[in-house]
Enzyme design. Structure first.
Site, PDB file in Angstrom:
ATOM      1  N   LYS A 192      18.376 -37.788 -50.888  1.00 49.49           N
ATOM      2  CA  LYS A 192      17.244 -37.008 -51.421  1.00 49.49           C
ATOM      3  C   LYS A 192      17.044 -35.674 -50.973  1.00 49.49           C
ATOM      4  O   LYS A 192      18.023 -35.005 -50.166  1.00 49.49           O
ATOM      5  CB  LYS A 192      15.822 -37.627 -50.492  1.00 49.49           C
ATOM      6  CG  LYS A 192      16.077 -37.427 -48.826  1.00 49.49           C
ATOM      7  CD  LYS A 192      15.590 -36.156 -48.436  1.00 49.49           C
ATOM      8  CE  LYS A 192      15.550 -36.132 -46.656  1.00 49.49           C
ATOM      9  NZ  LYS A 192      15.171 -34.770 -46.384  1.00 49.49           N
TER      10      LYS A 192
ATOM     11  N   ASP B 176      12.028 -40.709 -42.191  1.00 46.05           N
ATOM     12  CA  ASP B 176      12.431 -40.572 -43.800  1.00 46.05           C
ATOM     13  C   ASP B 176      12.641 -41.787 -44.254  1.00 46.05           C
ATOM     14  O   ASP B 176      12.638 -41.915 -45.427  1.00 46.05           O
ATOM     15  CB  ASP B 176      13.464 -39.483 -43.881  1.00 46.05           C
ATOM     16  CG  ASP B 176      13.384 -37.956 -43.783  1.00 46.05           C
ATOM     17  OD1 ASP B 176      12.179 -37.704 -43.980  1.00 46.05           O
ATOM     18  OD2 ASP B 176      14.458 -37.337 -43.880  1.00 46.05           O
TER      19      ASP B 176
END
Length: 305
Positions: free
Chosen positions: A22, A147
């Site tokens: 990401k 996350d």
């Protein structure tokens, strides 16, 4: 439980799961909470580049192997922690052998470990016959790390709280980002996330972006259909990480000047990214990165998923 067991036994071949990296295109840390965590407002996007996790059902144990010898394969690894958390949450008695093909480097701010954990949870939920609904699965992921839940969303998201509050980005702004070419690059050094947060706290309050300002800045970009992706990048961590790791801002400044690129750091670093136009001279940019950071620097051209 019998139904879950029957479904488990019917699966005999390993399943291959993509585990994306990401980028935090926007990351505003807004303050420290009473529980020691930090609040943030972030726009994060998955990439079409990442790791691969192979999952084979077994008779009850969870095991992990990895192609990267630097990656721990004991119960400190988030994949196995995810597996044990799934078992606790569901009572599932099956097991799995995990084989991790690692491409996302550690200490990069690219979410590799969190991605691996989230994908492991999703894979086990499938093997077990989906005992956890999406919200429950996201709650288990949030317990593993801030996350982790974003990797269950399959697209650009806005993260709030300590990162566990995840909302899909609306279709309009998400469409401006999906498919966009990016160059991800990282030096051999890594940055420890706890250290970076501690440096932010030590410099408070000027190292934090107030919540109202953070939300207004992000909302202004989302609500403007003509806003380009180049207007979005911001990262609170740059202020403290760049003080210690001077090689990062020096190179980013060189890339801005030489190639007119929009560049920024992802997460707490040390990986950075550049937004690429259609005719960007990727070979020349790559050469400049490796000239500055050495031939072992990671450089990957990819796209936003």
């Amino acid at each position: 439980m019998r139904e879950i067991s029957r479904r488990y036994r019917s699966v005999v071949h390993p399943e291959v799961h993509f585990s994306p990296a990401k980028l935090n295109l926007y990351l505003a840390v807004t303050g420290r909470r009473a529980d020691g965590f930090h609040d943030l407002v972030s726009l994060a996007v998955p990439l079409v580049w990442g790791d691969e996790l192979r999952v084979t059902p077994t008779d009850g144990a969870f095991t992990l192997t990895c192609n990267d010898p630097a990656v721990p394969v004991d119960d400190t690894n988030l994949v196995l922690r995810a597996a044990h958390s799934f078992r606790t949450a569901t009572g599932w008695t099956g097991g799995a052998r995990f084989v991790l093909e690692k491409r996302i480097p550690m200490g990069a701010g690219l979410g590799g470990g969190s991605s691996n954990a989230a994908i492991a949870l999703r894979a086990l939920n499938h093997l077990a016959g989906a005992p956890l609904a999406p919200k429950a699965l996201a709650d288990v992921a949030a317990g593993l790390g801030s996350d982790c839940p974003l990797f269950l969303a399959n697209g650009p998201v806005v993260m709030r709280g300590r990162g566990e509050i995840v909302q899909p980005l609306p279709a309009g702004p998400a469409g401006r980002l999906r498919g966009r070419r990016v160059l991800v690059f990282k030096p051999s050094l890594g940055v420890a996330t706890p250290w970076a947060y501690a440096r932010l706290a030590a410099g408070a309050p000027h190292t934090y972006l107030p919540t109202l300002a953070a939300e207004e800045r992000l909302a202004g970009w989302c609500d403007d259909p003509g806003a380009a992706a180049e207007e979005l990048p911001f990262n609170s961590f740059e202020a403290v990480v760049f003080e210690k790791y001077v090689a990062l801002p020096v190179l980013l400044a060189q890339l801005r000047k030489a190639f007119h690129l929009t560049v920024a750091m992802s997460g707490s670093g040390s990986a950075c990214f550049a937004l690429l136009e259609e005719k960007a001279p990727v070979a020349e940019i790559t050469a400049a990165i490796r000239a500055a950071w050495g031939p072992t620097a990671l450089v990957v051209e990819t796209k936003i998923g």
